[in-house]
Design a protein around this motif. Structure first.
Motif, mmCIF file in Angstrom:
data_model
loop_
_atom_site.group_PDB
_atom_site.id
_atom_site.type_symbol
_atom_site.label_atom_id
_atom_site.label_comp_id
_atom_site.label_asym_id
_atom_site.label_seq_id
_atom_site.Cartn_x
_atom_site.Cartn_y
_atom_site.Cartn_z
ATOM 1 N N ALA A 68 0.804 -1.219 0.000
ATOM 2 C CA ALA A 68 0.000 0.000 0.000
ATOM 3 C C ALA A 68 0.839 1.272 0.000
ATOM 4 O O ALA A 68 0.467 2.258 -0.646
ATOM 5 N N LYS A 69 1.963 1.281 0.714
ATOM 6 C CA LYS A 69 2.767 2.498 0.751
ATOM 7 C C LYS A 69 3.536 2.689 -0.545
ATOM 8 O O LYS A 69 3.570 3.782 -1.104
ATOM 9 N N GLY A 70 4.150 1.633 -1.042
ATOM 10 C CA GLY A 70 4.931 1.749 -2.263
ATOM 11 C C GLY A 70 4.097 2.084 -3.483
ATOM 12 O O GLY A 70 4.518 2.848 -4.358
ATOM 13 N N GLY A 120 12.347 -3.273 -2.501
ATOM 14 C CA GLY A 120 11.216 -4.069 -2.946
ATOM 15 C C GLY A 120 11.116 -4.123 -4.458
ATOM 16 O O GLY A 120 10.804 -5.172 -5.037
ATOM 17 N N THR A 121 11.397 -2.992 -5.118
ATOM 18 C CA THR A 121 11.383 -2.967 -6.577
ATOM 19 C C THR A 121 12.446 -3.889 -7.146
ATOM 20 O O THR A 121 12.195 -4.631 -8.117
ATOM 21 N N SER A 155 13.763 -9.577 -9.537
ATOM 22 C CA SER A 155 14.670 -10.705 -9.314
ATOM 23 C C SER A 155 13.923 -11.875 -8.687
ATOM 24 O O SER A 155 13.417 -12.755 -9.382
ATOM 25 N N TYR A 156 13.801 -11.854 -7.384
ATOM 26 C CA TYR A 156 13.249 -13.001 -6.654
ATOM 27 C C TYR A 156 11.809 -13.304 -7.054
ATOM 28 O O TYR A 156 11.444 -14.457 -7.278
ATOM 29 N N THR A 157 10.962 -12.276 -7.127
ATOM 30 C CA THR A 157 9.545 -12.538 -7.390
ATOM 31 C C THR A 157 9.272 -12.849 -8.860
ATOM 32 O O THR A 157 8.116 -13.105 -9.216
ATOM 33 N N LEU A 158 10.297 -12.838 -9.706
ATOM 34 C CA LEU A 158 10.130 -13.328 -11.075
ATOM 35 C C LEU A 158 10.383 -14.826 -11.170
ATOM 36 O O LEU A 158 9.782 -15.505 -12.003
#
Length: 390
Positions: free
Chosen positions: A121-123, A202-203, A208-211
């Motif tokens: 929510a913040k990002g 996070g970006t 990287s990781y979340t791909l």
């Protein structure tokens, strides 16, 4: 506090632990080097010259350096090289992972990584402020896909490569956005600085990781060393993007820890996250060849990003895709009805991936001022994309 301030050089001999106190402090930190350049550009009325520069970097044309302010030329010089510790051979191995799994990774970007980012929510509030109109949102989404390809495409991180130019452009753009938003009543006490170090971390994890994390759900298994090489490329990018080394994960274990912590801290439903998701789903549906597949897009997002994310970003409940079995048989020539629902979506994801990448070409041709989308021929051929000349 964070334990061990080892840099992102790949020295992970010490275990690092992050906590709320440390990440709260990182929300008040920007990118001092790029921020100083952007502030001078904006304060000295050089916006048009630098806007022209950014467009050239986006289009990958030659930059007319003589026309630029001295401090911008210095910025380009100082950000044009890989870090001294970067291992080109290992980076090439990371590129090979993308060559091999690029279609699936592209699906993961649009159907897992971006939705998970919209659940923060913040990002996501900064993303929404810089993309208030749907057309702008769509442009940002397309630029995200282009950034992935520029960095990981052949030669992208070589001297003068498209990836390096994209990094330079995005880093300066982040700084300019940070400067402008702060000048218009941004609540830094509540939200932190715009595009702060936690959000940059996070970006970086989103690329990287979340791909690679969702790929097993698509029936694809990467070896640990393949994943580590892929993450390594983005550690190099992180330093070049001005991400503080203390919030750059150095391996799978640290990436998992940091992703989970950021999600715990930021996951919440927000109007901005839902709006960004609506634009994303609409764009992906436009890329697929027929409206009969419209319901597949939110289901793929739910499957790859998980039910928690799907609920936070306002996706509908999962559909029952019995009616798609006939279509699936046409696409992949199945001969049996004994197929589980998830397996159907796994097979369809391959086709959706091809449609997404080909659809990006078609969409960018619909207007003169749209961002050009470019995939190197070697990748297009490897992924069997059918791209007609513009």
């Amino acid at each position: 506090m964070v334990r061990d301030a080892s840099s992102a050089t790949g020295d992970n001999s010490k275990v690092r632990e992050w906590d709320d106190e440390f990440l709260d402090s990182m929300r008040q930190v920007g990118d001092p080097f790029a921020d100083a350049v952007a502030a001078r550009v904006l304060d000295e009325g050089q916006v048009e010259a630098v806007r022209h520069l950014l467009q050239q970097l986006l289009d990958h044309d030659d930059v007319h350096r003589a026309e630029l302010p001295d401090h911008v030329r210095e910025y380009l010089d100082q950000t044009a090289a890989l870090p001294d510790w970067a291992d080109p051979e290992r980076m090439r191995r990371g590129e090979i992972v993308f060559e091999r799994w690029g279609v699936a990774i592209s699906v993961a970007l649009f159907c897992a990584s971006l939705p998970s980012a919209y659940a923060c929510a913040k990002g996501v509030s900064v993303l929404a402020q810089t993309a208030r109109l749907e057309t702008d949102t769509r442009r940002r989404i397309m630029e995200t896909g282009q950034f992935l390809i520029d960095v990981l495409g052949p030669g992208g991180m070589a001297p003068g490569g498209k990836g390096i130019m994209a990094i330079q452009r995005v880093r300066l753009m982040h700084a300019a956005i940070r400067h402008l938003i702060l000048a218009h009543g941004w609540d830094s006490a509540e939200l932190g600085l715009p595009i702060n170090q936690e959000d940059l971390a996070g970006t970086l994890l989103s690329f990287s990781y979340t791909l690679v994390e969702p790929l097993p759900r698509l029936g694809m298994t990467l070896a640990d060393d393949e994943v580590e090489d892929f993450l390594y490329v983005w550690r190099v990018v992180g330093e070049m993007m001005g991400v503080d080394a203390r919030v750059v994960a150095t391996d799978i274990a640290e990436s998992t820890e940091l992703v989970n912590l950021i999600r715990r801290r930021q996951f919440a439903e927000s109007a901005d996250g839902i709006a960004m998701t609506d634009a994303l789903v609409g764009l992906l549906q436009e890329m697929t060849p027929t409206h009969i597949l419209d319901s597949v897009v939110p289901d793929l997002i739910r499957m790859l990003s998980g039910d928690e994310v799907a609920e936070l970003i306002g996706l509908p409940p999962r559909a029952r895709h019995f009616g798609l079995l006939t279509l699936l048989k046409v696409l992949v020539r199945f001969t049996t009805h004994e197929v589980e629902n998830d397996r159907i979506l796994q097979r369809l994801s391959d086709h959706v991936g091809w449609w997404i990448l080909n659809g990006l070409f078609d969409i960018e041709r619909q207007g003169e001022h749209r961002t050009a989308f470019d995939i190197p021929d070697v990748l297009a051929n490897h992924w069997k994309l059918h791209v007609e000349p513009a």
